[in-house]
Motif scaffolding. Structure first.
Motif, PDB file in Angstrom:
ATOM      1  N   VAL A   3      49.825  27.634  42.706  1.00  0.00           N
ATOM      2  CA  VAL A   3      48.699  27.824  43.624  1.00  0.00           C
ATOM      3  C   VAL A   3      47.395  27.506  42.897  1.00  0.00           C
ATOM      4  CG1 VAL A   3      49.782  29.576  45.088  1.00  0.00           C
ATOM      5  CG2 VAL A   3      48.568  30.280  43.019  1.00  0.00           C
ATOM      6  N   GLU A   4      46.354  27.382  43.698  1.00  0.00           N
ATOM      7  CA  GLU A   4      45.008  27.194  43.157  1.00  0.00           C
ATOM      8  C   GLU A   4      44.122  28.305  43.691  1.00  0.00           C
ATOM      9  OE1 GLU A   4      43.031  23.168  42.810  1.00  0.00           O
ATOM     10  OE2 GLU A   4      41.724  24.086  44.306  1.00  0.00           O
ATOM     11  N   LEU A   5      43.409  28.972  42.797  1.00  0.00           N
ATOM     12  CA  LEU A   5      42.462  30.025  43.173  1.00  0.00           C
ATOM     13  C   LEU A   5      41.050  29.538  42.918  1.00  0.00           C
ATOM     14  CD1 LEU A   5      43.761  33.283  41.404  1.00  0.00           C
ATOM     15  CD2 LEU A   5      44.429  32.395  43.641  1.00  0.00           C
ATOM     16  N   LYS A   6      40.125  30.072  43.721  1.00  0.00           N
ATOM     17  CA  LYS A   6      38.719  29.800  43.453  1.00  0.00           C
ATOM     18  C   LYS A   6      37.982  31.127  43.558  1.00  0.00           C
ATOM     19  CE  LYS A   6      37.020  25.708  44.983  1.00  0.00           C
ATOM     20  NZ  LYS A   6      36.252  24.746  45.834  1.00  0.00           N
ATOM     21  N   GLN A   7      37.128  31.387  42.568  1.00  0.00           N
ATOM     22  CA  GLN A   7      36.331  32.616  42.592  1.00  0.00           C
ATOM     23  C   GLN A   7      34.871  32.252  42.330  1.00  0.00           C
ATOM     24  OE1 GLN A   7      38.012  35.775  40.283  1.00  0.00           O
ATOM     25  NE2 GLN A   7      36.452  37.259  40.876  1.00  0.00           N
ATOM     26  N   HIS A   8      33.984  32.882  43.088  1.00  0.00           N
ATOM     27  CA  HIS A   8      32.569  32.502  43.061  1.00  0.00           C
ATOM     28  C   HIS A   8      31.722  33.591  42.405  1.00  0.00           C
ATOM     29  CE1 HIS A   8      33.857  29.430  45.873  1.00  0.00           C
ATOM     30  NE2 HIS A   8      34.404  30.378  46.595  1.00  0.00           N
ATOM     31  N   ILE A  44      52.543  31.399  40.465  1.00  0.00           N
ATOM     32  CA  ILE A  44      52.464  32.772  40.966  1.00  0.00           C
ATOM     33  C   ILE A  44      53.380  33.644  40.108  1.00  0.00           C
ATOM     34  CG2 ILE A  44      52.995  34.288  42.911  1.00  0.00           C
ATOM     35  CD1 ILE A  44      52.453  31.937  44.763  1.00  0.00           C
ATOM     36  N   ASP A  45      52.854  34.779  39.652  1.00  0.00           N
ATOM     37  CA  ASP A  45      53.675  35.729  38.916  1.00  0.00           C
ATOM     38  C   ASP A  45      54.745  36.275  39.869  1.00  0.00           C
ATOM     39  OD1 ASP A  45      53.406  37.841  36.328  1.00  0.00           O
ATOM     40  OD2 ASP A  45      54.333  38.662  38.155  1.00  0.00           O
ATOM     41  N   ALA A  46      56.021  36.103  39.490  1.00  0.00           N
ATOM     42  CA  ALA A  46      57.113  36.431  40.402  1.00  0.00           C
ATOM     43  C   ALA A  46      57.129  37.907  40.782  1.00  0.00           C
ATOM     44  CB  ALA A  46      58.443  36.025  39.770  1.00  0.00           C
ATOM     45  N   LYS A  47      56.752  38.763  39.841  1.00  0.00           N
ATOM     46  CA  LYS A  47      56.819  40.209  40.112  1.00  0.00           C
ATOM     47  C   LYS A  47      55.610  40.688  40.904  1.00  0.00           C
ATOM     48  CE  LYS A  47      57.414  44.568  37.665  1.00  0.00           C
ATOM     49  NZ  LYS A  47      56.956  45.196  36.424  1.00  0.00           N
ATOM     50  N   ILE A  48      54.416  40.281  40.469  1.00  0.00           N
ATOM     51  CA  ILE A  48      53.194  40.788  41.116  1.00  0.00           C
ATOM     52  C   ILE A  48      52.865  40.001  42.375  1.00  0.00           C
ATOM     53  CG2 ILE A  48      50.732  41.249  40.781  1.00  0.00           C
ATOM     54  CD1 ILE A  48      51.276  41.515  37.804  1.00  0.00           C
ATOM     55  N   GLY A  49      53.116  38.690  42.361  1.00  0.00           N
ATOM     56  CA  GLY A  49      52.879  37.893  43.552  1.00  0.00           C
ATOM     57  C   GLY A  49      51.529  37.213  43.586  1.00  0.00           C
ATOM     58  N   TRP A  50      50.809  37.240  42.467  1.00  0.00           N
ATOM     59  CA  TRP A  50      49.549  36.494  42.411  1.00  0.00           C
ATOM     60  C   TRP A  50      49.460  35.719  41.110  1.00  0.00           C
ATOM     61  CZ3 TRP A  50      46.320  41.624  42.692  1.00  0.00           C
ATOM     62  CH2 TRP A  50      46.300  42.245  41.442  1.00  0.00           C
ATOM     63  N   LEU A  51      48.470  34.808  41.058  1.00  0.00           N
ATOM     64  CA  LEU A  51      48.273  34.019  39.840  1.00  0.00           C
ATOM     65  C   LEU A  51      47.557  34.851  38.794  1.00  0.00           C
ATOM     66  CD1 LEU A  51      48.118  31.418  38.132  1.00  0.00           C
ATOM     67  CD2 LEU A  51      46.152  30.725  39.508  1.00  0.00           C
ATOM     68  N   ARG A  52      46.459  35.474  39.198  1.00  0.00           N
ATOM     69  CA  ARG A  52      45.692  36.293  38.268  1.00  0.00           C
ATOM     70  C   ARG A  52      44.810  37.241  39.071  1.00  0.00           C
ATOM     71  NH1 ARG A  52      43.892  34.416  32.271  1.00  0.00           N
ATOM     72  NH2 ARG A  52      42.665  36.254  31.770  1.00  0.00           N
ATOM     73  N   ASP A  53      44.549  38.403  38.554  1.00  0.00           N
ATOM     74  CA  ASP A  53      43.761  39.444  39.220  1.00  0.00           C
ATOM     75  C   ASP A  53      42.283  39.032  39.288  1.00  0.00           C
ATOM     76  OD1 ASP A  53      42.470  41.746  39.996  1.00  0.00           O
ATOM     77  OD2 ASP A  53      43.421  43.037  38.490  1.00  0.00           O
ATOM     78  N   TYR A  54      41.720  38.941  40.505  1.00  0.00           N
ATOM     79  CA  TYR A  54      40.304  38.571  40.652  1.00  0.00           C
ATOM     80  C   TYR A  54      39.385  39.532  39.890  1.00  0.00           C
ATOM     81  CZ  TYR A  54      41.492  35.357  44.498  1.00  0.00           C
ATOM     82  OH  TYR A  54      42.005  34.336  45.256  1.00  0.00           O
ATOM     83  N   HIS A  55      39.715  40.819  39.925  1.00  0.00           N
ATOM     84  CA  HIS A  55      38.894  41.794  39.201  1.00  0.00           C
ATOM     85  C   HIS A  55      38.905  41.515  37.704  1.00  0.00           C
ATOM     86  CE1 HIS A  55      39.859  44.015  42.951  1.00  0.00           C
ATOM     87  NE2 HIS A  55      38.600  44.372  42.840  1.00  0.00           N
ATOM     88  N   GLU A  56      40.079  41.164  37.208  1.00  0.00           N
ATOM     89  CA  GLU A  56      40.231  40.898  35.780  1.00  0.00           C
ATOM     90  C   GLU A  56      39.503  39.606  35.400  1.00  0.00           C
ATOM     91  OE1 GLU A  56      42.833  38.612  34.237  1.00  0.00           O
ATOM     92  OE2 GLU A  56      42.070  39.197  32.266  1.00  0.00           O
ATOM     93  N   ILE A  57      39.539  38.609  36.290  1.00  0.00           N
ATOM     94  CA  ILE A  57      38.788  37.366  36.036  1.00  0.00           C
ATOM     95  C   ILE A  57      37.297  37.702  35.930  1.00  0.00           C
ATOM     96  CG2 ILE A  57      38.089  35.126  37.005  1.00  0.00           C
ATOM     97  CD1 ILE A  57      40.867  35.088  38.443  1.00  0.00           C
ATOM     98  N   ALA A  58      36.811  38.514  36.868  1.00  0.00           N
ATOM     99  CA  ALA A  58      35.385  38.869  36.876  1.00  0.00           C
ATOM    100  C   ALA A  58      34.999  39.607  35.599  1.00  0.00           C
ATOM    101  CB  ALA A  58      35.078  39.721  38.107  1.00  0.00           C
ATOM    102  N   ARG A  59      35.847  40.530  35.177  1.00  0.00           N
ATOM    103  CA  ARG A  59      35.563  41.271  33.931  1.00  0.00           C
ATOM    104  C   ARG A  59      35.564  40.334  32.725  1.00  0.00           C
ATOM    105  NH1 ARG A  59      38.989  45.226  36.050  1.00  0.00           N
ATOM    106  NH2 ARG A  59      40.742  44.460  34.836  1.00  0.00           N
ATOM    107  N   THR A  60      36.460  39.354  32.739  1.00  0.00           N
ATOM    108  CA  THR A  60      36.599  38.436  31.608  1.00  0.00           C
ATOM    109  C   THR A  60      35.387  37.514  31.475  1.00  0.00           C
ATOM    110  OG1 THR A  60      38.996  38.503  31.867  1.00  0.00           O
ATOM    111  CG2 THR A  60      38.097  36.671  30.588  1.00  0.00           C
TER     112      THR A  60
END
Ligand SMILES: [Zn+2]
Length: 121
Positions: A3-8, A44-60
């Motif tokens: 998948v492709e994610l975009k965060q602003h 996509i992470d098979a267990k969690i079901g997402w590529l990466r946590d948006y909150h964690e991206i923002a913190r990073t």
């Protein structure tokens, strides 16, 4: 599955563009509300079901954005000529080491403009 994610994100920064001729309005010190978009791609992470946590991206990315928000970009080492092009490259190089899934940074200095780096071949 990929998948492709975009965060602003938004930052408010001042800049002048020293490479422009005298009299060009962008050579004067002025401000922008930059919109910065990060594009991530991966499995996509098979267990969690997402590529990466948006909150964690923002913190990073927060420490990187903090060095730019409410600063004069020309005073940031590496951004002496802070065009949107150079800002996109700067952000990509500084965030890619923190977020390997990052594939592109998009910088909008106005609602009608956007600069992307790197570009797809
Ligand atoms: Zn400008």
């Amino acid at each position: 599955m990929k998948v492709e994610l975009k965060q602003h994100f938004r930052i408010e920064s001042a800049r002048s563009l020293p490479g422009l001729p005298e009299g060009h309005p962008c050579r004067r010190l002025h401000g922008h509300s930059f919109k910065i978009s990060l594009v991530l791609r991966g499995e996509i992470d098979a267990k969690i079901g997402w590529l990466r946590d948006y909150h964690e991206i923002a913190r990073t990315v927060d420490p990187v954005l903090k060095t730019l928000d409410h600063h004069v970009l020309n005073e940031v080492p590496g951004l002496e000529n802070p065009t949107s092009e150079h800002l996109a490259i700067y952000l990509y190089e500084n965030i890619k080491t923190l977020i390997p899934q990052l594939v592109q940074v998009q910088v909008s200095e106005t609602p009608d403009t956007e600069c992307s780096y790197p570009i797809a071949h």
